[in-house]
Motif scaffolding. Structure first.
Motif, PDB file in Angstrom:
ATOM      1  N   GLU A 168      29.123  -2.316 112.979  1.00  0.00           N
ATOM      2  CA  GLU A 168      29.252  -0.910 112.884  1.00  0.00           C
ATOM      3  C   GLU A 168      29.012  -0.356 114.301  1.00  0.00           C
ATOM      4  O   GLU A 168      29.607   0.689 114.904  1.00  0.00           O
ATOM      5  N   GLU A 202      32.856  -0.106  99.170  1.00  0.00           N
ATOM      6  CA  GLU A 202      33.133   1.230  99.572  1.00  0.00           C
ATOM      7  C   GLU A 202      33.136   0.974 101.239  1.00  0.00           C
ATOM      8  O   GLU A 202      34.113   1.596 101.713  1.00  0.00           O
ATOM      9  N   LYS A 203      32.095   0.467 101.827  1.00  0.00           N
ATOM     10  CA  LYS A 203      31.885   0.126 103.056  1.00  0.00           C
ATOM     11  C   LYS A 203      33.044  -0.487 103.371  1.00  0.00           C
ATOM     12  O   LYS A 203      33.728  -0.655 104.699  1.00  0.00           O
ATOM     13  N   THR A 205      36.296  -1.301 102.073  1.00  0.00           N
ATOM     14  CA  THR A 205      37.205  -0.536 101.983  1.00  0.00           C
ATOM     15  C   THR A 205      37.494   0.455 103.229  1.00  0.00           C
ATOM     16  O   THR A 205      38.601   0.405 104.008  1.00  0.00           O
ATOM     17  N   ASN A 206      36.484   1.180 103.719  1.00  0.00           N
ATOM     18  CA  ASN A 206      36.590   1.885 104.690  1.00  0.00           C
ATOM     19  C   ASN A 206      36.789   1.280 106.225  1.00  0.00           C
ATOM     20  O   ASN A 206      37.638   1.620 106.997  1.00  0.00           O
ATOM     21  N   LEU A 207      35.984   0.035 106.302  1.00  0.00           N
ATOM     22  CA  LEU A 207      36.344  -0.657 107.451  1.00  0.00           C
ATOM     23  C   LEU A 207      37.985  -1.167 107.715  1.00  0.00           C
ATOM     24  O   LEU A 207      38.289  -1.085 108.918  1.00  0.00           O
ATOM     25  N   GLN A 209      40.268  -0.084 106.231  1.00  0.00           N
ATOM     26  CA  GLN A 209      41.342   1.168 106.264  1.00  0.00           C
ATOM     27  C   GLN A 209      41.482   1.714 107.598  1.00  0.00           C
ATOM     28  O   GLN A 209      42.468   1.941 108.283  1.00  0.00           O
ATOM     29  N   VAL A 210      40.264   1.825 108.199  1.00  0.00           N
ATOM     30  CA  VAL A 210      40.082   2.282 109.501  1.00  0.00           C
ATOM     31  C   VAL A 210      41.054   1.332 110.575  1.00  0.00           C
ATOM     32  O   VAL A 210      41.934   1.847 111.453  1.00  0.00           O
TER      33      VAL A 210
END
Length: 307
Positions: A168, A202-203, A205-207, A209-210
């Protein structure tokens, strides 16, 4: 939500690939290359010469004399004991201090080879301490290749939250925004898989997706597979997410995907993580049924290749 469903399709498709390894191999870490160089150095240093060299380096550390580049490189390849590791760290600090005082640029990147030494010695705690010290050796060691080795070392030591935190930090750094961090991301997703929580899903998925929406970066199939495997492990949480969604197409796709996985014999008692981390030899799916599914869902397969 649509990204997660894409991950399911990707995992479904990639399970057909046989004889593929998913964890980072020596091609990325190059630990064997380091060990080979260690043998070369050690063959040139018999016990007497090694003892003399160590004594000279201890004197330099005591008196504050300049530690030369070749001396530090030699020490990194002569490490055998915990005492040697500590001496290597002290020499690196002395080398960095003099370089900083003289305002000289580094003409050799010590980070990767130093981190290989720590990786081989299984010194995850020491590596973490050095990389977190912003005023210490971090400036000497920080290099994208070194960070991959560092993250792998943390992962092997079970320090999954630290692996994710490291990625991150890279992902937020503007100067790395458009660089390919595929191996770094693979390790981050593997760590999230091991954490195995709704928050990790959730994390993940966000990674993904970005990255999916960033045309400068491409996620590797194994990275997406880790995310899909995490989603499978968190299937109850994913089901609740689907239930709360108002899109009937998403609900139908999710239901069809679960049914297809079972009918294609892609659901079994073997750990998904074992499947991802080793060569796939067994548990071959029903090829005829797979072909029927692919004929039926040709559009989904094409979507996967665009992804």
């Amino acid at each position: 939500m649509r990204i997660i469903l894409k991950l399911f399709k990707t995992f479904h498709h990639n399970t057909l690939i046989q004889n593929r390894r998913y964890l980072l191999g020596d091609g990325a870490l190059r630990i064997q290359s380091y060990l080979s160089h260690c043998q070369d150095y050690q063959s040139n240093y018999d016990d007497a010469r090694r003892e003399t060299f160590m004594a000279e380096m201890k004197d330099k550390l005591t008196t504050g004399d300049v530690v030369l580049k070749d001396e530090l490189k030699t020490m990194i390849h002569l490490v055998k004991t915990d005492e040697d590791v500590n001496m290597c760290i002290q020499m690196a600090k002395q080398f960095q201090k003099v370089k900083y005082q003289l305002q000289q640029r580094y003409d050799f990147f010590f980070g990767p080879v130093f981190m290989r030494m720590l990786h081989h010695s299984k010194k995850a705690d020491i590596a973490f301490m050095l990389m977190e010290d912003r005023k210490g050796l971090r400036n000497l060691l920080f290099h994208l290749t070194a960070v991959v080795i560092y993250m792998d070392l943390l992962f092997e030591a079970g320090k999954y939250e630290q692996v994710v935190k490291c990625y991150e930090e890279l992902d937020r750094a503007q100067k790395y925004k458009h660089l390919p961090l595929r191996n770094h991301m693979t390790l981050a997703l593997a760590a999230l898989y091991k954490m195995n929580s709704p928050q990790a899903l959730e994390k993940a998925t966000n990674l993904v997706q970005v990255t999916y929406h960033n045309s400068k970066r491409i996620t590797s199939p194994r990275t997406r597979a880790y995310a899909a495997a995490l989603a499978l492990n968190q299937i109850e949480a994913l089901s609740k997410m689907v239930d709360r969604n108002d899109d009937p197409q998403i609900k139908q796709t999710f239901t069809d995907t679960k049914t297809d996985l079972k009918q294609a014999q892609l659901v079994n008692d073997v750990s998904i993580f074992d499947k991802l981390c080793d060569t796939i030899h067994n548990s071959r799916p029903d090829n005829e049924h797979i072909q029927n599914l692919q004929d039926k869902r040709g559009r989904l397969v094409r979507d996967h290749h665009r992804y």
